[in-house]
Design a protein around this motif. Sequence first.
Motif, short mmCIF file in Angstrom:
data_model
loop_
_atom_site.label_atom_id
_atom_site.label_comp_id
_atom_site.label_asym_id
_atom_site.label_seq_id
_atom_site.Cartn_x
_atom_site.Cartn_y
_atom_site.Cartn_z
N TYR A 177 31.39 59.59 46.86
CA TYR A 177 31.26 58.56 47.88
C TYR A 177 29.86 58.65 48.47
N ILE A 178 29.05 57.62 48.21
CA ILE A 178 27.65 57.64 48.59
C ILE A 178 27.38 56.75 49.81
N ASP A 179 27.93 55.57 49.79
CA ASP A 179 27.70 54.60 50.86
C ASP A 179 28.99 53.81 51.06
N LEU A 180 28.97 52.82 51.94
CA LEU A 180 30.18 52.06 52.23
C LEU A 180 30.76 51.38 51.00
N ASP A 181 29.90 50.92 50.11
CA ASP A 181 30.39 50.21 48.92
C ASP A 181 31.15 51.12 47.96
N SER A 182 31.01 52.43 48.09
CA SER A 182 31.71 53.36 47.20
C SER A 182 33.05 53.82 47.77
N GLY A 183 33.39 53.38 48.96
CA GLY A 183 34.64 53.80 49.59
C GLY A 183 35.84 53.03 49.09
N THR A 184 37.00 53.63 49.23
CA THR A 184 38.23 53.00 48.76
C THR A 184 38.67 51.85 49.66
N GLN A 185 38.28 51.86 50.94
CA GLN A 185 38.70 50.80 51.84
C GLN A 185 38.09 49.46 51.43
N TRP A 186 36.82 49.46 51.05
CA TRP A 186 36.18 48.22 50.61
C TRP A 186 36.88 47.71 49.34
N GLU A 187 37.20 48.64 48.45
CA GLU A 187 37.90 48.28 47.22
C GLU A 187 39.24 47.63 47.53
N THR A 188 39.99 48.21 48.45
CA THR A 188 41.30 47.68 48.84
C THR A 188 41.17 46.28 49.44
N LEU A 189 40.20 46.11 50.34
CA LEU A 189 40.00 44.79 50.95
C LEU A 189 39.59 43.76 49.91
N GLN A 190 38.76 44.14 48.97
CA GLN A 190 38.31 43.20 47.94
C GLN A 190 39.47 42.78 47.05
N GLN A 191 40.41 43.70 46.78
CA GLN A 191 41.58 43.36 45.99
C GLN A 191 42.49 42.39 46.74
N LYS A 192 42.59 42.55 48.07
CA LYS A 192 43.41 41.64 48.88
C LYS A 192 42.78 40.26 49.00
N HIS A 193 41.45 40.20 48.96
CA HIS A 193 40.72 38.94 49.13
C HIS A 193 39.71 38.78 47.98
N PRO A 194 40.20 38.54 46.76
CA PRO A 194 39.31 38.55 45.59
C PRO A 194 38.27 37.42 45.59
#
Length: 133
Positions: free
Chosen positions: A16-33
């Motif tokens: 995990y390097i920055d915000l874009d590498s976190g799982t929360q952003w991934e989860t939100l992107q999956q909910k709002h593709p």
Amino acid sequence: MILNPSIYKRNGERCYIDLDSGTQWETLQQKHPDNVILNIMLASDQTTVTGNMRNNAWPLYLKLGNIPAEVRENAAYMASRVLAFFPTIEWQTSKTSPDWFTKAKYSIIHHCLSLVLKPFKSDDGRYVLCYFL
């Protein structure tokens, strides 16, 4: 500008390097593709606002988490903006401030923050499409 979440690996393990590498952003992107997730970051730090070093303020900075950290945190790029100035409230005697003063100070700061964030709220008082990471 980072528009999608990223997965970084080192020696086969996720890092995990920055915000874009976190799982929360991934989860939100999956909910709002079909949407772009915009990470809004707020930061504050007391600073002197006059040349004679006597007047202090707490500027509230707005930063975008979609800008890489090495750019976002480098003053030369001017990637953050002052959104508001909060008052500095100090107890005027050398004695320790009483509990009621500390609570009043926090209430004032929270009220100022609610005024600044008011445009992000809907009529029912909830934040509109804002997720706090």
